[in-house]
Design an enzyme around this catalytic site. Structure first.
Site, PDB file in Angstrom:
ATOM      1  N   VAL A  24      39.932 -27.519  17.010  1.00  0.00           N
ATOM      2  CA  VAL A  24      39.923 -27.905  18.418  1.00  0.00           C
ATOM      3  C   VAL A  24      38.487 -27.882  18.937  1.00  0.00           C
ATOM      4  O   VAL A  24      37.762 -26.919  18.730  1.00  0.00           O
ATOM      5  CB  VAL A  24      40.784 -26.941  19.261  1.00  0.00           C
ATOM      6  N   ASP A  47      55.712 -21.200  16.414  1.00  0.00           N
ATOM      7  CA  ASP A  47      54.483 -20.489  16.062  1.00  0.00           C
ATOM      8  C   ASP A  47      53.876 -19.847  17.302  1.00  0.00           C
ATOM      9  O   ASP A  47      52.694 -19.978  17.581  1.00  0.00           O
ATOM     10  CB  ASP A  47      53.497 -21.446  15.389  1.00  0.00           C
ATOM     11  N   LEU A  87      36.258 -24.926  19.610  1.00  0.00           N
ATOM     12  CA  LEU A  87      36.901 -23.869  20.394  1.00  0.00           C
ATOM     13  C   LEU A  87      37.735 -22.975  19.500  1.00  0.00           C
ATOM     14  O   LEU A  87      37.943 -21.808  19.789  1.00  0.00           O
ATOM     15  CB  LEU A  87      37.815 -24.483  21.454  1.00  0.00           C
ATOM     16  N   GLY A  88      38.242 -23.546  18.443  1.00  0.00           N
ATOM     17  CA  GLY A  88      39.055 -22.742  17.542  1.00  0.00           C
ATOM     18  C   GLY A  88      39.582 -23.583  16.409  1.00  0.00           C
ATOM     19  O   GLY A  88      39.496 -24.817  16.425  1.00  0.00           O
ATOM     20  N   ARG A  89      40.084 -22.900  15.413  1.00  0.00           N
ATOM     21  CA  ARG A  89      40.710 -23.592  14.293  1.00  0.00           C
ATOM     22  C   ARG A  89      42.073 -22.996  14.082  1.00  0.00           C
ATOM     23  O   ARG A  89      42.317 -21.859  14.447  1.00  0.00           O
ATOM     24  CB  ARG A  89      39.923 -23.346  12.995  1.00  0.00           C
ATOM     25  N   GLY A  90      42.909 -23.758  13.425  1.00  0.00           N
ATOM     26  CA  GLY A  90      44.203 -23.195  13.099  1.00  0.00           C
ATOM     27  C   GLY A  90      45.293 -24.096  13.582  1.00  0.00           C
ATOM     28  O   GLY A  90      45.030 -25.205  14.042  1.00  0.00           O
ATOM     29  N   GLY A  91      46.497 -23.607  13.496  1.00  0.00           N
ATOM     30  CA  GLY A  91      47.610 -24.453  13.863  1.00  0.00           C
ATOM     31  C   GLY A  91      47.581 -25.693  13.014  1.00  0.00           C
ATOM     32  O   GLY A  91      47.864 -25.643  11.827  1.00  0.00           O
ATOM     33  N   PHE A  92      47.129 -26.755  13.606  1.00  0.00           N
ATOM     34  CA  PHE A  92      47.176 -28.021  12.901  1.00  0.00           C
ATOM     35  C   PHE A  92      45.824 -28.687  12.814  1.00  0.00           C
ATOM     36  O   PHE A  92      45.731 -29.865  12.545  1.00  0.00           O
ATOM     37  CB  PHE A  92      48.176 -28.939  13.587  1.00  0.00           C
ATOM     38  N   GLY A  93      44.780 -27.961  13.069  1.00  0.00           N
ATOM     39  CA  GLY A  93      43.480 -28.589  12.957  1.00  0.00           C
ATOM     40  C   GLY A  93      42.429 -27.847  13.744  1.00  0.00           C
ATOM     41  O   GLY A  93      42.630 -26.716  14.175  1.00  0.00           O
TER      42      GLY A  93
END
Ligand SMILES: *[C@@H]1O[C@H](CO)[C@@H](O)[C@H](O)[C@H]1NC(C)=O
Ligand SMILES: *[C@@H]1O[C@H](CO)[C@@H](O)[C@H](O)[C@H]1NC(C)=O
Ligand SMILES: *[C@@H]1O[C@H](CO)[C@@H](O)[C@H](O)[C@H]1NC(C)=O
Length: 926
Positions: A592, A707, A584-590
């Site tokens: 998804v 964030d 679904l997405g990447r970023g933040g902390f990993g």
């Protein structure tokens, strides 16, 4: 009759052992030939080894017939090899070659029937022939330890012929395979030393009753495994080294091992309680239990005992009994043999702190559910379960449990679900009250009368005897009536569910505030404490309601607050093994991933990057997650559960079908969605403000998002927003960051003081929120590299242009219709708020509550006359948190009947015959 002790095939079978000696096939001449070969093979040649009179050589002893009886060459700095026909020295009793540098293949010793002592340790021999031990009927002491060059060999079963064996030492000798089960052949064996090899498998049963005193099996390469229960019958033991293996199970009762003075059990996988018999060993001087998974009360040894018990899962760091729930659960674990699977998380003194298979109520104190379903557990059902008085749900189904169902469980006050189906239980079927859904199918022996007089099973079915007199017809009847009771119970529960649902639906329309306190009683109490406002509370209540009363997939099944643990297998399954296509997405902390449960309910699974957690211990992680799972707000994306798999931490969130705000704001063209209207944007802004306001209102402002940005704002099908990824950057009280240590945040949204100093206050989120508002107005990203320099940084540019209204008009997102005065007015107000929120100094920025107050009326003006969206939500969108709290308090006295009916519905959750129950099961989430 010793008639079969023939030595070679060519020899005549002698009538007795005495005549055997007379008919020996080898002579002194043969010995001379072997000795001259030995002389030639050794280097340097031992000084006195000259001439042919080998009986006069140093270290050689002969009998009267000039036959060699012993070779003693220990510690002579000898190199070289041994002649292959060494076993022709048929009178040899002693072979001592230890501590030299002898090498090459060892010759066979087969049929040296007089040989008593063989010392080969500390050499460089390279192999052992397979028939090495054949016919060594007088062997007493054997040592081949510290021959690291030996090619891997198995302990030969030929050794059984050496029934006089007293010591066998082969540590550090490349032994592989399992320990053969031959120890009933050695009545005199006192010392068995096999440390530092590659032995695998379990301790042989024939150790039982052996006279072994000195047992060294430590430091096997892959490790010996299985339990060590056999030790309890090895009553001669005085030194036991089992450290650095892979032994499992509990430490057995060692009360009969009265001579034991040294017990090394460290670095294994032992579980369970340290039995009092170990502390009571009269001779004990030295014990290590370090680095196991031992549980229960800390063992206390007297001060003259050297004891290392560190790195275990004892309930308390000091002596004393464990919490009653912990005690009861450990009994339950003990009844299934203290599986390692449980011991890995069943540590410490709080069963509500991340113990797998255990769920607690929202107070985080009482165990309400225990789910052992499908764990391949064998053993019995512990009567100690009765001491888990808050237990509502007990699933033991699909295991290999035997024995009887303890009758006392029928008196458990809160039990609602008890599933023992598909085991191998026996004995009578207890009758539970109608409030308990009791499943016991798939236990062929259950309720069957074991015919009295059969030898086997009755022993394991103690209470079957009590009902033994009943004819088989009556047991059939009782199982029928149990079935009927179950049917009635299910019927009643379903009916109650329907009644409640109808009641709920119509009242919700009339007077939704009555439902603000929809929850169970315990949660209700907790709510009254201002400091824990709603943290675990209404979220849990209304979401459960919603997930059963409507097909709304934007919500998920919410479990009883507390620690929700989901197995990684399930997460693998529902995300198609974390397939790329489900990202679904990447970023933040990993990264998804999207996951879909059997009933079509969707979840989002976040795989944390291993680096994110840093050196965080598992316990700390679990403690934090425990808090996060309790943070529930309709504008915060709910963390539903978690899973720890090795170094990987997986978090399960509710799924938000419309994706991120970022997609709708900046990438609507690519995603072929219509651009957001201004109404939608203001409404999203208000949702976000409420979510963050709530976060900031939690205990001592320890929750700061840090964030906030459009890709962390998720949208449901109604285009209402929820804030994601909060809490992973919790601010610890001492000002140190908790989960995360590096600077969190994204350029473009960073408040200046935060970027400069890393100092975090709630005003950091207010700043970022201001930036999001600017993005909503302009449809432009906070940082846009495609823009000319002076416009690249949205905040800088926006704060410069909004000074004049004309400029601002030009800056408004082209897709917005700004014809009507009302919209323009609204945009202007939001632009002012955005400027206010992004003030340079933190103290100049407003609180989130102020943003809510500014945005609320702007949304109000478009509010539909009958707000359907409020249905099924426990909190009024337009109520501030303190207002909501006051309402709950006001409702407290009047909502009792309501609470009761909710409790009934709750009890129906497990029995609900819909996909909900299925997915509930499949997630192992109780
Ligand atoms: C206990 O064992 C350790 C390690 O084997 C050893 O160093 C120590 O001397 C032993 N102490 C006693 C009292 O036997
Ligand atoms: C329940 O707890 C009490 C108090 O700790 C204990 O005495 C009793 O043996 C327990 N019951 C069972 C069945 O284990
Ligand atoms: C069930 O237990 C009985 C003894 O109680 C045993 O004889 C039988 O083999 C077991 N059945 C299974 C399927 O394990």
């Amino acid at each position: 009759m010793p008639t079969t002790t023939t030595t070679t095939a060519s020899s005549v079978s002698p009538p007795s052992s005495t005549s055997l000696l007379l008919l020996l096939p080898f002579s002194a001449a043969d010995d001379a030939a072997v000795m001259s070969k030995l002389l030639a093979a050794l280097s340097p040649t031992p000084p006195t080894w000259k001439g042919t009179d080998f009986c006069s050589w140093d270290g050689i002893n002969c009998d009267n017939s000039n036959r060699v009886t012993s070779i003693n060459l220990a510690t002579k700095s000898l190199a070289g090899t041994l002649p292959s026909d060494l076993n022709q020295l048929s009178q040899l009793k002693t072979l001592s070659l230890q501590r030299n540098s002898l090498s090459g293949d060892l010759p066979t010793l087969a049929n040296l029937t007089l040989l008593e002592t063989v010392f080969l340790d500390n050499n460089n021999f390279t192999s052992i022939p397979p028939d090495f031990f054949l016919g060594l009927t007088n062997l007493q002491s054997f040592s081949i330890s510290d021959n690291l060059d030996l090619s891997p060999w198995d302990l030969p079963s030929d050794l059984t012929q050496s029934s006089n064996l007293q010591t066998f030492e082969a540590s550090n000798a490349n032994i592989k395979g399992s320990i053969p089960d031959i120890f009933d052949n050695f009545p005199n064996l006192q010392s068995l030393r096999l440390s530092y090899n590659d032995l695998t498998g379990s301790l042989p049963g024939s150790f039982s009753g052996s006279e072994i005193q000195n047992l060294w099996l430590n430091n096997q390469n892959k490790g010996l495994s299985g339990d060590i229960n056999v030790l309890s019958s090895m009553t001669q033991l005085y030194q036991v080294w089992l450290q650095a293996n892979a032994f499992t199970g509990a430490i057995p009762d060692l009360s009969k091992c009265e001579n034991l003075f040294d017990l090394q059990l460290r670095d294994n996988q032992f579980t369970g309680l340290v039995p009092p018999s170990v502390m009571g060993l009269p001779k004990l001087a030295n014990i290590t239990l370090r680095n196991n998974q031992l549980q229960g009360p800390l063992p206390v040894f007297s001060s003259n005992i050297e004891a290392d018990i560190s790195s275990n899962g004892f309930c308390l760091p000091t002596a004393g009994s464990c919490d009653p729930q912990v005690t009861a659960l450990l009994e339950v674990a003990g009844a299934v043999g203290f599986p390692v699977l449980l011991a890995e998380s069943w540590k410490g003194n709080d069963a509500c702190q991340g113990w797998s298979f255990v769920s607690c109520d929202s107070s985080g104190k009482n165990v309400t559910s225990l789910n052992f379903a499908k764990q391949k557990f064998s053993g019995t059902i512990s009567p100690a379960l009765v001491n888990l008085t808050a237990l509502r749900s007990l699933s033991l189904n699909d295991n290999n449990l035997t024995g009887v169902i303890p009758k006392t469980l029928t008196s458990m006050p809160n039990l609602q679900l008890f599933d023992v189906s598909n085991n191998n239980l026996s004995g009578p079927i207890p009758e539970f009250p109608g409030t308990v859904r009791f499943s016991h199918d798939g236990n062929p022996l259950l309720g069957q009368n074991v015919p009295t007089g059969t030898a086997g099973p009755p022993g394991s079915v103690p209470s079957a005897g009590g009902s033994g007199g009943a004819p088989s017809g009556s047991s059939k009847k009782s199982s029928v009536s149990a079935g009927m009771i179950a049917g009635i119970v299910i019927g009643v529960i379903v009916f109650m569910g329907i009644v409640f649902f109808v009641f709920y639906k119509c009242c919700a329309k009339k007077k939704h505030q009555k439902f603000d306190r929809v929850d169970n009683l315990e949660v209700g109490k907790e709510l009254m404490k201002p400091s824990t406002v709603g943290s675990s509370s209404y979220g849990g209540g209304f979401s459960e309601l919603q997930s059963q009363s409507s097909g709304d997939h934007s919500e998920m099944h919410v479990f009883e607050g507390g620690n929700v643990i989901i197995s990684v297998q399930v997460l693998r399954q529902v995300t198609d093994n974390f397939s790329e296509k489900n990202i679904l997405g990447r970023g933040g902390f990993g990264v998804v991933y999207k996951g879909e449960l059997h009933d079509g309910t969707k979840i989002a699974v976040k795989k944390m990057e291993s680096g994110v957690m840093g050196t965080k211990g598992l316990n700390e992680f679990q403690a934090e997650i425990a808090v996060l799972t309790k943070v529930r707000h309709r504008h915060l994306v709910a963390l539903l559960g978690y899973c720890v798999d090795g170094n990987e931490r997986l978090l399960v969130y509710e799924y938000m079908p419309q994706g991120t705000l970022s997609q709708h704001l900046f990438e609507w063209g690519e995603h072929k969605t219509p651009p957001l209207s201004w109404k939608q944007r203001v409404s999203i802004a208000l949702d976000v403000a409420r979510g963050v306001e709530y976060l900031h209102s939690l205990a001592q402002s320890s929750f700061i998002h840090r964030d906030l940005k459009p890709s962390n704002i998720l949208l449901g099908d109604d285009m209402r927003a929820k804030v994601a990824d909060f809490g992973l950057v919790k601010n610890a009280p001492d000002g140190k960051y908790s989960v995360e240590t590096r600077l969190a945040g994204t350029f473009g949204y960073l408040a200046p003081e935060y970027a400069a100093t890393g100092r975090v206050t709630t005003k950091v989120d207010v700043f970022a929120f201001g930036v999001v508002l600017m993005e909503l107005i302009t449809g432009r990203k906070a940082l846009d590299e495609t823009m000319p320099d002076e416009r690249c940084h949205l905040v800088t540019w926006f704060r410069r242009v909004i000074i004049s209204k004309e400029n601002m008009l030009k800056a408004i997102d082209q897709t917005l219709e700004t014809e009507d005065e009302e919209t323009l007015d609204s945009i202007t107000k939001v632009a002012e708020l955005a400027g206010h929120c992004t003030a340079r100094e933190p103290f100049q920025r407003p609180d989130m509550g102020h943003a809510v107050n500014v945005l609320g009326p702007l949304v109000e003006q478009w509010k539909p006359s009958r707000p359907e969206e409020e249905d099924g939500h426990g909190i009024d969108l337009h109520m501030s948190l303190p207002q909501a709290l006051m309402r709950w308090q006001a409702d407290e006295g009047t909502s009792r009947t309501f609470d009761m009916s909710f409790n009934h519905t709750q009890s129906s959750i497990p029995s609900k015959p819909s996909g909900f129950a299925d997915s509930f099961d499949s997630m192992d989430c109780r």
